[in-house]
Design an enzyme around this catalytic site. Structure first.
Site, short mmCIF file in Angstrom:
data_model
loop_
_atom_site.label_atom_id
_atom_site.label_comp_id
_atom_site.label_asym_id
_atom_site.label_seq_id
_atom_site.Cartn_x
_atom_site.Cartn_y
_atom_site.Cartn_z
N LYS A 138 0.72 -1.31 -0.06
CA LYS A 138 0.07 0.12 0.12
C LYS A 138 1.10 1.27 0.05
O LYS A 138 2.06 1.18 0.26
CB LYS A 138 -1.08 0.05 1.30
CG LYS A 138 -1.95 -1.07 1.28
CD LYS A 138 -2.85 -1.15 0.13
CE LYS A 138 -4.14 -2.02 0.02
NZ LYS A 138 -4.06 -3.48 0.17
C1 PLP Z 1 -5.42 -4.13 0.69
C2 PLP Z 1 -6.80 -4.22 0.64
C3 PLP Z 1 -7.67 -4.65 2.01
C4 PLP Z 1 -7.05 -5.47 3.17
O1 PLP Z 1 -5.71 -4.93 3.50
P1 PLP Z 1 -4.60 -5.88 4.38
O2 PLP Z 1 -4.01 -4.85 5.14
O3 PLP Z 1 -4.13 -6.49 3.36
O4 PLP Z 1 -5.75 -6.95 5.20
C5 PLP Z 1 -8.96 -4.29 2.09
N1 PLP Z 1 -9.70 -3.70 1.07
C6 PLP Z 1 -8.87 -3.23 -0.19
C7 PLP Z 1 -9.70 -2.59 -1.23
C8 PLP Z 1 -7.40 -3.56 -0.04
O5 PLP Z 1 -6.86 -3.19 -1.22
#
Ligand code: PLP
Length: 397
Positions: free
Chosen positions: A186
């Site tokens: 992210k």
């Molecule tokens: C990455 C993501 C998540 C989940 O996040 P994690 O930290 O990997 O559990 C949820 N929703 C979206 C749209 C994402 O891109």
């Protein structure tokens, strides 16, 4: 998109500080931690950066969605409307609470279509979960109106859109609750981490307790705390929070680089009349973590992806054939493949889902190409990439 491309001295200093003090737990140990509270500091930074009253860190973005829904009282038998295009985390987080995911079409924003949402509302609907995919947003005015009219909770999954804005508010701060992920890929990363934000004090207190076994966090003796209600462990550690703290301070820098790189790609591809772009709702400002565009049809989109490979263009996808992000290939969901028994409500809903087609979503996702925007590219690299993308697209038309 990923902040890990820019790890540096700030991250190292924050981490070293935690290791030097030796307290890796975010709560308690008050006497031993010499006033070092990385998670609390990061929550303060998030409140400022995301312009909201409350922020609760959790272990990841998936748990952020579960915690947000639980904090507002969503649970067994409640229906939660979610989009066909998202990450699998969306339905996982709903199912974990015994609630029922109800999938509906997206529109040309690549986010929830407010008209499709309204059609899917039943007496069991409790919440609408909008997912701000790939750095941009759904039409939040239309969705807020539908939720208000039907008295539904609006939860925003802004995991992929930190730094984006709508009508001058940060994405994630528009709904009743907003969710963020700081996982490894992210924009802001700390390895594993997430956050729930809200302006509602009751939801915040619920999120604070629920994500730590129901602890009330009153006073400074953890052993003497009471448990007003059931909870789980969705805590973040001080090690993760330390990296997040360094990264959140660099968000403005990340956003600037993303926008610069995105703009070069977009200007070049705008020269091709057959290429069109996702709609960004009026009043919206993308985070520019991704660059999304549409080809005239599914076959040309597939051909373009192949041509990108031949031209050495990486980090671009067509989500139509992908089993992480789009309903078409979510067979484990549609077939209700679960290790443990699911409720009858959920099984019935998934059985219905397995028979459903989403022609409107297919129309957009089939033709869409989504490219990651990297922070580490030099301007020369972005310009060369833009040229290669243009050549590859022209050879596919
Ligand atoms: C990455 C993501 C998540 C989940 O996040 P994690 O930290 O990997 O559990 C949820 N929703 C979206 C749209 C994402 O891109």
């Amino acid at each position: 998109m990923p902040g890990f491309e820019r790890f540096g001295d700030l991250e190292r200093e924050e981490l070293q500080d935690v290791l030097d003090n030796g307290i890796l737990m975010r709560y308690g140990f008050d006497g031993m931690r010499n006033g070092h509270w990385k998670a609390k500091e990061l929550e303060e930074e998030l409140k400022t950066s995301l312009e909201c009253d409350y922020a609760q860190l959790v272990s990841n973005g998936t748990s952020a969605v579960s915690v947000a829904l639980a904090s507002a009282g969503v649970g067994a038998g409640d229906e939660v409307i979610m989009p066909t295009f998202t990450f699998v985390a969306s339905f996982e987080a709903i199912l974990l609470l015994g609630a029922i995911p109800v999938l509906v079409d997206i529109d040309d924003t690549l986010g929830l279509d407010a008209k499709a949402v309204e059609k899917a509302i039943t007496p069991k609907t409790k919440a609408v979960m909008v997912v701000q995919m790939c750095g941009s947003m759904a039409n939040m005015t239309a969705l807020s109106q539908v939720c208000k009219k039907h008295n539904l909770l609006l939860v925003e999954d802004a995991c992929q859109a930190i730094g984006g804005r709508y009508n001058d508010k940060p994405l994630g701060s528009i709904g009743d609750l907003g969710c963020f992920s700081f996982d490894f890929v992210k924009t802001v990363t700390c390895g594993e981490g997430g956050a729930v934000i809200t302006n509602n004090k009751e939801y915040y207190i619920n999120a604070d307790h629920f994500s730590d076994h129901g602890h009330d966090h009153e006073g400074n003796d953890r052993g003497a705390e009471t448990h007003p209600f059931l909870g789980y462990n969705f805590r973040i550690s001080e090690l993760h929070a330390a990296v997040g703290l360094a990264q959140i301070k660099r968000l403005p820098e990340f956003l600037e680089v993303q926008k610069k790189n995105y703009t070069i790609l977009r200007e070049t591809l705008s020269e091709i009349p057959e290429v069109t772009f996702r709609t960004v709702p009026k009043g919206g400002e993308e985070s520019y973590a991704f660059f999304n565009f549409f080809m005239p049809d599914v076959e040309i989109a597939r051909k373009t992806i192949e041509a990108f490979k031949d031209h050495g263009v990486d980090a671009c996808w067509n989500y139509f054939d992908n089993n992480w992000h789009y309903v078409r290939k979510w067979n484990h969901l549609k077939d209700a493949k679960s290790l443990y028994p699911l409720s009858k409500d959920i099984k019935d809903a998934l059985n219905l889902l397995s028979k459903k087609t989403f022609t409107q979503s297919d129309h957009y996702i089939g033709r869409n190409i989504s490219c990651l925007i990297k922070l580490s590219w030099t301007e020369e690299e972005v310009r060369s990439r833009a040229r290669k993308m243009k050549e590859a697209i022209l050879s596919s038309l």
